[in-house]
Design an enzyme around this catalytic site. Sequence first.
Site, PDB file in Angstrom:
ATOM      1  N   LYS A   1      34.348  46.390  35.661  1.00 19.56           N
ATOM      2  CA  LYS A   1      33.293  46.551  34.664  1.00 19.56           C
ATOM      3  C   LYS A   1      33.526  47.840  33.856  1.00 19.56           C
ATOM      4  CE  LYS A   1      28.975  45.016  33.649  1.00 19.56           C
ATOM      5  NZ  LYS A   1      28.176  43.846  33.779  1.00 19.56           N
TER       6      LYS A   1
ATOM      7  N   LYS B   1      41.148  29.741  36.769  1.00 16.76           N
ATOM      8  CA  LYS B   1      40.354  29.747  37.991  1.00 16.76           C
ATOM      9  C   LYS B   1      38.935  29.245  37.706  1.00 16.76           C
ATOM     10  CE  LYS B   1      38.060  33.235  40.759  1.00 16.76           C
ATOM     11  NZ  LYS B   1      38.255  33.516  42.151  1.00 16.76           N
TER      12      LYS B   1
ATOM     13  N   LYS C   1      32.078  30.486  36.922  1.00 15.01           N
ATOM     14  CA  LYS C   1      30.952  30.370  36.008  1.00 15.01           C
ATOM     15  C   LYS C   1      31.200  31.161  34.735  1.00 15.01           C
ATOM     16  CE  LYS C   1      26.896  31.842  36.463  1.00 15.01           C
ATOM     17  NZ  LYS C   1      25.547  32.328  36.673  1.00 15.01           N
TER      18      LYS C   1
END
Length: 331
Positions: A112, A200, A203
């Site tokens: 992040k 992969k 979501k």
Amino acid sequence: MKKTSLTGIKPTGTPHLGNYLGAIRPALELSKNYDTVYFIADYHALTTVQNGAQMRENIYKVAATWLALGLNPEEGLFYKQSDIPEIFELSWALSCFTPKGFMNRAHAYKDKVAKNMANGEDPDANVNMGLYGYPCLMNADILMFKADIVPVGKDQKQHVEFARDIAIRFNKHFGKEVFTVPEPVIQESTDVIPGLDGRKMSKSYDNIIDIFLESKALKKKLGKIVTNSQGIEEPKDPDSCNVFKLYKLFATPEQTDALAARYRAGGMGWGHAKAELQNVLEEQLGPAREKYFHLLNHTEEIDKILAYGKEKARIRSKEMMDIVRETLGTF
Ligand code: TRP
């Protein structure tokens, strides 16, 4: 005495085939030889799911998924993380034995920060303390119930290694075996489960296939799997095909060989390959699908099972916290 297998699933959305192959199926497989502790990691999901109705729905979906796929709540433990207050107490205690540097190095946080910097933003933009301290809560999850093994995807290996490290430090510091030192168990064969676009399944890539889709919706979804533009007559390479890669993860070795032969022979189109994939999915997940939708339509049954799981789990978590408090001198 049987060893303990423990794992948690975050209720961040509708469980998909990647969750099934990478976490649920191997975890259920282990229940044959291990005592199991399987739970819904709702307070881990809280770092991103911050809408009450959404959270509740996600929790029911994850619970129904485990139960539909065969988890037996009478055996082992099955609970919702937030129902066990001792976990959060232990999380704090363990955080006092966890070097801050561990958190700085944790993959999810590091990624992040790297993304923020690449975008020219503040390194800690949109990083809440829950995300930063995520591994501390996971340490408590794992060490509370004396897990010997923790079946997880590759992306979670580092977290389990943190838990190992903290268990060893804590035990050494106090000169007694308070915690069991856990070991990660990584499913190598399902390392990379391809999504609709071949990346992969995740979501965040918007390429997932839900575990439980009605036949029609499933057919439509499988239709979206990306293939090349070879015509029906052309011989095809199974190993580079996303449809085949998924098929292989569900089919028996005999079925896999037979489909590979059809690819290589030519005369089989992508629609046929997708129909074979649908068959094998229906075969393996169809019966569980009925149960899944039944539970979602009768959430009071899920409530009951979770209440039972909470009661059983808290007997163990209270025992463990007694030992921890005695060790710390906090009572
Ligand atoms: N962090 C895990 C994931 O994102 C979920 C999880 C929470 C977990 N606590 C756990 C997994 C303890 C194994 C053990 O998938």
